[in-house]
Write an enzyme that holds these catalytic residues in place. Structure first.
Site, short mmCIF file in Angstrom:
data_model
loop_
_atom_site.label_atom_id
_atom_site.label_comp_id
_atom_site.label_asym_id
_atom_site.label_seq_id
_atom_site.Cartn_x
_atom_site.Cartn_y
_atom_site.Cartn_z
CG ASP A 110 -9.37 -17.49 -15.53
OD1 ASP A 110 -8.99 -17.70 -14.36
OD2 ASP A 110 -10.52 -17.10 -15.80
CB SER A 111 -10.41 -21.54 -13.57
OG SER A 111 -11.14 -20.34 -13.35
CE1 TYR A 124 -9.05 -24.90 -12.45
CE2 TYR A 124 -7.01 -23.77 -11.90
CZ TYR A 124 -7.71 -24.66 -12.69
OH TYR A 124 -7.05 -25.30 -13.71
N GLY A 125 -11.98 -21.65 -7.38
CA GLY A 125 -12.08 -20.92 -6.11
C GLY A 125 -12.68 -21.69 -4.95
CB CYS A 127 -6.43 -17.59 -12.65
SG CYS A 127 -7.41 -18.50 -11.45
CG ASN A 128 -6.79 -12.34 -8.88
OD1 ASN A 128 -5.93 -11.56 -8.55
ND2 ASN A 128 -7.63 -12.08 -9.87
CB THR A 129 -8.12 -18.88 -7.66
OG1 THR A 129 -9.26 -18.01 -7.56
CG2 THR A 129 -8.29 -20.03 -6.70
CD GLU A 137 -16.32 -19.98 -16.52
OE1 GLU A 137 -16.42 -20.84 -17.42
OE2 GLU A 137 -15.49 -19.05 -16.57
CB CYS A 186 -12.09 -12.98 -8.91
SG CYS A 186 -12.69 -14.26 -10.04
CB THR A 187 -9.39 -12.49 -14.06
OG1 THR A 187 -9.53 -13.92 -14.01
CG2 THR A 187 -8.01 -12.08 -13.61
CG HIS A 188 -14.55 -15.36 -13.73
ND1 HIS A 188 -13.35 -16.00 -13.58
CD2 HIS A 188 -15.32 -16.16 -14.53
CE1 HIS A 188 -13.38 -17.15 -14.25
NE2 HIS A 188 -14.55 -17.27 -14.83
N1 DGL Z 1 -10.75 -15.92 -12.62
C1 DGL Z 1 -10.36 -16.69 -11.48
C2 DGL Z 1 -9.70 -15.78 -10.46
O1 DGL Z 1 -9.20 -14.72 -10.85
C3 DGL Z 1 -11.56 -17.47 -11.05
C4 DGL Z 1 -11.29 -18.58 -10.15
C5 DGL Z 1 -12.30 -19.69 -10.13
O2 DGL Z 1 -12.28 -20.49 -11.07
O3 DGL Z 1 -13.02 -19.78 -9.12
O4 DGL Z 1 -9.62 -16.06 -9.28
#
Ligand code: DGL
Length: 269
Positions: free
Chosen positions: A7-8, A39-40, A70-72, A162, A194-196
């Site tokens: 993940d990011s 990353y988003g 990470c979905n992104t 974060e 988003c996994t966050h």
């Molecule tokens: N956890 C990432 C996701 O699922 C976060 C992406 C990000 O870093 O913005 O999209």
């Protein structure tokens, strides 16, 4: 052989936690590209380059299978990686499809034509980059007809998480839910894309109200990976986990402990 989880930042830990509980004998290497998160807000080429670099790092750590938790990255880079980059002896899986299969009441790999499903109004909460790809709507249209999806790009939420600023993260969640409701007043199901966001699950549920079903990925991805590993055996381990970050290991470990309420010690990638 260890399974890599990427993940990011910290969000993929929500996936690791569920997968590790479901597969306690499996070894894992987790990589957080904290130095480059979020990353988003990046463009697709940038997300692709960063995701390739991190996935290679996990291959170099001995993983032959990497989950983009990470979905992104799954939305903006996975297909291109699979078409152009992933070596034949390695596998990279995303987190989108298990969620869509659950939403559309399908079993893993059921590729039958799209059909009507019980849900009609779906709210998707995701990063701006994920929303821009429309990957969720595309995957959904392969499987379901008659589903109205309203997407809300949740700028700022990943940064706040974060940074450990949960007050700001809660305020942002409330305002993104209000913005979504202006476009779709009565969603039946909300997807935390988003996994966050599972780290803010209560805030989403409170803002949406108790009658909205909130779906997140961790359990679904764990089931799907368990299923994959049964069909592709040969990866038993001792239940070990290593945590790597491109950011400051001390800071990232503190945040991880705060969110998961367990001792997690990151090392420099
Ligand atoms: N956890 C990432 C996701 O699922 C976060 C992406 C990000 O870093 O913005 O999209």
């Amino acid at each position: 052989m260890a399974v890599g989880i990427f993940d990011s930042g910290l969000g993929g830990l929500t996936i690791w936690e569920a997968v590790q509980a479901r597969l306690p004998e499996q070894d894992f290497v987790y990589l957080a590209d904290s130095a480059n998160a979020p990353y988003g807000v990046r463009d697709a080429d940038d997300i692709y380059d960063l995701t390739v670099k991190s996935t290679q790092r996990l291959f170099d750590s001995g993983c032959d299978l990497v989950i983009l938790a990470c979905n992104t990255a799954s939305a903006a880079a996975l297909r291109r990686m699979q078409e152009n980059w992933v070596p034949p002896d390695k596998r990279v899986l995303g987190v989108f499809v298990p969620l869509i299969e659950a939403l559309t009441e399908r079993r893993w790999g059921d590729n039958s034509p799209p059909r009507e499903v019980s849900v009609n109004n779906v709210a998707l909460f995701a990063t701006p980059a994920t929303v821009a790809t429309r990957a969720f709507q595309r995957e959904l249209s392969f499987r379901a007809i008659g589903v109205d999806v309203e997407a809300q790009a949740c700028g700022g939420v990943v940064d706040a998480i974060e940074d450990g600023d949960m007050v700001l993260a809660q305020e942002l969640v409330r305002s993104h839910v209000e913005a979504l409701r202006r476009k779709m007043p009565r969603p039946e199901t909300a997807i935390l894309g988003c996994t966050h966001y599972p780290l803010m699950r209560d805030a989403f549920q409170d803002a949406l109200g108790a009658d909205v079903r909130v779906l997140s990925q961790a359990g679904l991805v764990a089931e799907s990976l368990a299923d994959y590993l049964v069909r592709h055996p040969g990866r038993t381990g001792t239940g070990s986990a290593a945590f790597l970050t491109t950011g400051d290991p001390k800071r990232v470990s503190q945040r991880a402990n705060q969110f998961l309420r367990q001792e997690i010690s990151f090392q420099a990638a």
